[in-house]
Design a protein around this motif. Structure first.
Motif, PDB file in Angstrom:
ATOM      1  N   GLN A 183       0.823  -1.207   0.000  1.00  0.00           N
ATOM      2  CA  GLN A 183       0.000   0.000   0.000  1.00  0.00           C
ATOM      3  C   GLN A 183       0.859   1.259   0.000  1.00  0.00           C
ATOM      4  O   GLN A 183       2.047   1.217   0.347  1.00  0.00           O
ATOM      5  N   ILE A 184       0.233   2.384  -0.385  1.00  0.00           N
ATOM      6  CA  ILE A 184       0.884   3.686  -0.312  1.00  0.00           C
ATOM      7  C   ILE A 184       0.002   4.645   0.474  1.00  0.00           C
ATOM      8  O   ILE A 184      -1.214   4.555   0.450  1.00  0.00           O
ATOM      9  N   GLN A 185       0.664   5.532   1.189  1.00  0.00           N
ATOM     10  CA  GLN A 185      -0.030   6.648   1.834  1.00  0.00           C
ATOM     11  C   GLN A 185       0.183   7.880   0.965  1.00  0.00           C
ATOM     12  O   GLN A 185       1.293   8.124   0.476  1.00  0.00           O
ATOM     13  N   VAL A 186      -0.883   8.653   0.748  1.00  0.00           N
ATOM     14  CA  VAL A 186      -0.824   9.842  -0.098  1.00  0.00           C
ATOM     15  C   VAL A 186      -1.267  11.061   0.708  1.00  0.00           C
ATOM     16  O   VAL A 186      -2.301  11.021   1.386  1.00  0.00           O
ATOM     17  N   ARG A 187      -0.471  12.106   0.613  1.00  0.00           N
ATOM     18  CA  ARG A 187      -0.883  13.407   1.150  1.00  0.00           C
ATOM     19  C   ARG A 187      -1.778  14.031   0.094  1.00  0.00           C
ATOM     20  O   ARG A 187      -1.347  14.384  -0.995  1.00  0.00           O
ATOM     21  N   ILE A 188      -3.069  14.128   0.394  1.00  0.00           N
ATOM     22  CA  ILE A 188      -4.048  14.556  -0.596  1.00  0.00           C
ATOM     23  C   ILE A 188      -3.913  16.058  -0.842  1.00  0.00           C
ATOM     24  O   ILE A 188      -3.867  16.856   0.099  1.00  0.00           O
ATOM     25  N   ALA A 189      -3.860  16.438  -2.119  1.00  0.00           N
ATOM     26  CA  ALA A 189      -3.840  17.852  -2.495  1.00  0.00           C
ATOM     27  C   ALA A 189      -5.214  18.317  -2.959  1.00  0.00           C
ATOM     28  O   ALA A 189      -5.585  19.472  -2.758  1.00  0.00           O
ATOM     29  N   GLY A 202      -2.481  13.814  -5.380  1.00  0.00           N
ATOM     30  CA  GLY A 202      -1.640  14.157  -4.246  1.00  0.00           C
ATOM     31  C   GLY A 202      -0.232  13.633  -4.391  1.00  0.00           C
ATOM     32  O   GLY A 202       0.200  13.256  -5.491  1.00  0.00           O
ATOM     33  N   THR A 203       0.470  13.595  -3.270  1.00  0.00           N
ATOM     34  CA  THR A 203       1.883  13.220  -3.249  1.00  0.00           C
ATOM     35  C   THR A 203       2.082  12.018  -2.345  1.00  0.00           C
ATOM     36  O   THR A 203       1.582  12.002  -1.211  1.00  0.00           O
ATOM     37  N   VAL A 204       2.800  11.018  -2.839  1.00  0.00           N
ATOM     38  CA  VAL A 204       3.094   9.841  -2.013  1.00  0.00           C
ATOM     39  C   VAL A 204       3.925  10.282  -0.816  1.00  0.00           C
ATOM     40  O   VAL A 204       4.985  10.905  -0.961  1.00  0.00           O
ATOM     41  N   GLY A 211       7.330  11.223  -2.499  1.00  0.00           N
ATOM     42  CA  GLY A 211       7.505  12.406  -3.332  1.00  0.00           C
ATOM     43  C   GLY A 211       6.881  12.296  -4.709  1.00  0.00           C
ATOM     44  O   GLY A 211       6.737  13.309  -5.405  1.00  0.00           O
ATOM     45  N   ASP A 212       6.473  11.096  -5.121  1.00  0.00           N
ATOM     46  CA  ASP A 212       5.829  10.929  -6.420  1.00  0.00           C
ATOM     47  C   ASP A 212       4.472  11.625  -6.432  1.00  0.00           C
ATOM     48  O   ASP A 212       3.693  11.520  -5.478  1.00  0.00           O
ATOM     49  N   GLU A 213       4.168  12.311  -7.535  1.00  0.00           N
ATOM     50  CA  GLU A 213       2.850  12.916  -7.726  1.00  0.00           C
ATOM     51  C   GLU A 213       1.944  11.885  -8.391  1.00  0.00           C
ATOM     52  O   GLU A 213       2.272  11.340  -9.454  1.00  0.00           O
ATOM     53  N   VAL A 214       0.807  11.596  -7.774  1.00  0.00           N
ATOM     54  CA  VAL A 214      -0.083  10.539  -8.250  1.00  0.00           C
ATOM     55  C   VAL A 214      -1.520  11.043  -8.288  1.00  0.00           C
ATOM     56  O   VAL A 214      -1.855  12.078  -7.699  1.00  0.00           O
ATOM     57  N   ILE A 253      -4.707   3.801 -10.293  1.00  0.00           N
ATOM     58  CA  ILE A 253      -3.821   4.827  -9.739  1.00  0.00           C
ATOM     59  C   ILE A 253      -2.588   4.902 -10.627  1.00  0.00           C
ATOM     60  O   ILE A 253      -2.081   3.878 -11.089  1.00  0.00           O
ATOM     61  N   ALA A 254      -2.105   6.120 -10.886  1.00  0.00           N
ATOM     62  CA  ALA A 254      -0.945   6.293 -11.754  1.00  0.00           C
ATOM     63  C   ALA A 254      -0.215   7.576 -11.379  1.00  0.00           C
ATOM     64  O   ALA A 254      -0.726   8.412 -10.629  1.00  0.00           O
ATOM     65  N   HIS A 255       0.989   7.722 -11.914  1.00  0.00           N
ATOM     66  CA  HIS A 255       1.713   8.977 -11.756  1.00  0.00           C
ATOM     67  C   HIS A 255       0.968  10.082 -12.504  1.00  0.00           C
ATOM     68  O   HIS A 255       0.476   9.868 -13.610  1.00  0.00           O
ATOM     69  N   ARG A 256       0.907  11.250 -11.897  1.00  0.00           N
ATOM     70  CA  ARG A 256       0.197  12.366 -12.519  1.00  0.00           C
ATOM     71  C   ARG A 256       1.072  13.030 -13.568  1.00  0.00           C
ATOM     72  O   ARG A 256       2.186  13.470 -13.264  1.00  0.00           O
TER      73      ARG A 256
END
Length: 313
Positions: free
Chosen positions: A29-35, A69-71, A84-87, A125-128
């Motif tokens: 799993q990944i945690q994302v800081r939602i933008a 957001g950002t991983v 740091g990945d934008e997804v 889900i993918a890189h933005r």
């Protein structure tokens, strides 16, 4: 963290913005800081109890499906993403696991929040892409997947007459530009007409206006599928009607058997995922800060909206 939360079943007015524990990712799993996150019908229908017989919620329940957001953290075994990945992408609440595909389901702790956790191994889900800004990326996932499935299933052709019922919403404003070469009649309200024409509509008619005759192809994006008699009468013999709403289509709803009438719903990603929809352009109708999440949901449920409503975090 702050999140839009349902504390029990009820209308949007009973939702709240509350403090919740920050979810942590487990293996895979990944945690994302939602933008940014956008609002979908599920965000109103699920806490209203419409799916209660199939999926009982545990409260407090964090809402939200679509995000950008950002991983911020990765779980064990994740190699496709790094901090740091934008997804961006789409996921459904874990409570609905039994209702999604059997393959690689995209599940979340809820995207109308400062942080959310997702399964990493999913096409949803993918890189933005850099060309897609954060608000557009949050607005795109559900409507993009829906438009992609509609186009692949309906195969609209240049020269056809196409009726789009409910064209001013998120799906409609994303679909219109892809109907190139067709004569497109879009239903909307008078204030929406200029934008709908700019998106590709040949003609804009009010919801109460008479539909044209001899329509080759119709898309229903808003009405219940058992309330499409007027749309059915507009179709030529052999015409096609595709809906994204329930109940499951039945020819008896149209009182005619000489047309194709189908529900388009792609929970498996048969027509592709986020990478494939990234070239579509959604319409962001209005933006709200996360603190006004309840107002955004009540507006979505009770007011006519143009395009997608997006919460910025």
């Amino acid at each position: 963290m702050k999140a839009v939360v349902a504390t029990g079943y009820g209308p949007p007015e009973r939702l709240t913005v509350a403090d919740m524990p920050i979810p942590r990712p487990g293996p895979g799993q990944i945690q994302v800081r939602i933008a940014a996150a956008s609002i979908n019908p599920m965000d109103v229908r699920l806490p209203a109890g419409e799916f209660r017989s199939a999926a009982e919620l545990t409260f407090p329940h964090v809402l939200g499906n679509d995000f950008a957001g950002t991983v911020s953290e990765v779980g064990a075994g994740v190699e496709a993403y790094h901090v740091g990945d934008e997804v961006f992408g789409h996921a459904v609440p874990r409570a609905l696991r039994a209702m999604v595909g059997a393959g690689r389901p995209s599940l979340t702790t809820g995207t109308l929040a400062e942080y959310a956790v997702f399964e990493a191994d999913t096409p949803f889900i993918a890189h933005r892409p850099a060309a897609l800004d954060v608000a557009e990326a949050a607005a795109l996932p559900t409507v993009g997947l829906t438009v992609q499935a509609l186009l692949a299933t309906a195969a609209p052709q240049p020269g056809e007459t196409v009726l789009v019922v409910g064209a001013s919403g998120g799906v409609g404003t994303t679909l219109l530009p892809k109907l190139t070469g067709a004569t497109v009649i879009a239903t909307g309200r008078p204030p929406d007409a200029e934008l709908l024409r700019a998106k590709g509509a040949t003609e804009v008619i009010d919801y109460a206006d008479d539909y044209p005759d001899q329509v080759d192809l119709a898309f229903n994006l808003v009405l219940p599928s058992d309330r499409l008699q007027r749309v059915g009468r507009a179709l030529r013999p052999g015409g096609r009607l595709y809906t994204i709403t329930f109940p499951q289509p039945d020819p008896r709803f149209l009182d005619r058997s000489d047309v194709r009438f189908e529900l388009v719903l792609d929970v498996e990603g048969r027509f592709g995922g986020m990478r494939e929809v990234a070239d579509l352009t959604p319409t962001v109708g209005r933006r709200y800060p996360l603190a006004e999440g309840v107002r955004a949901l009540t507006d979505f449920a009770g007011r006519h909206t143009l395009g997608k409503l997006v919460l910025t975090v």
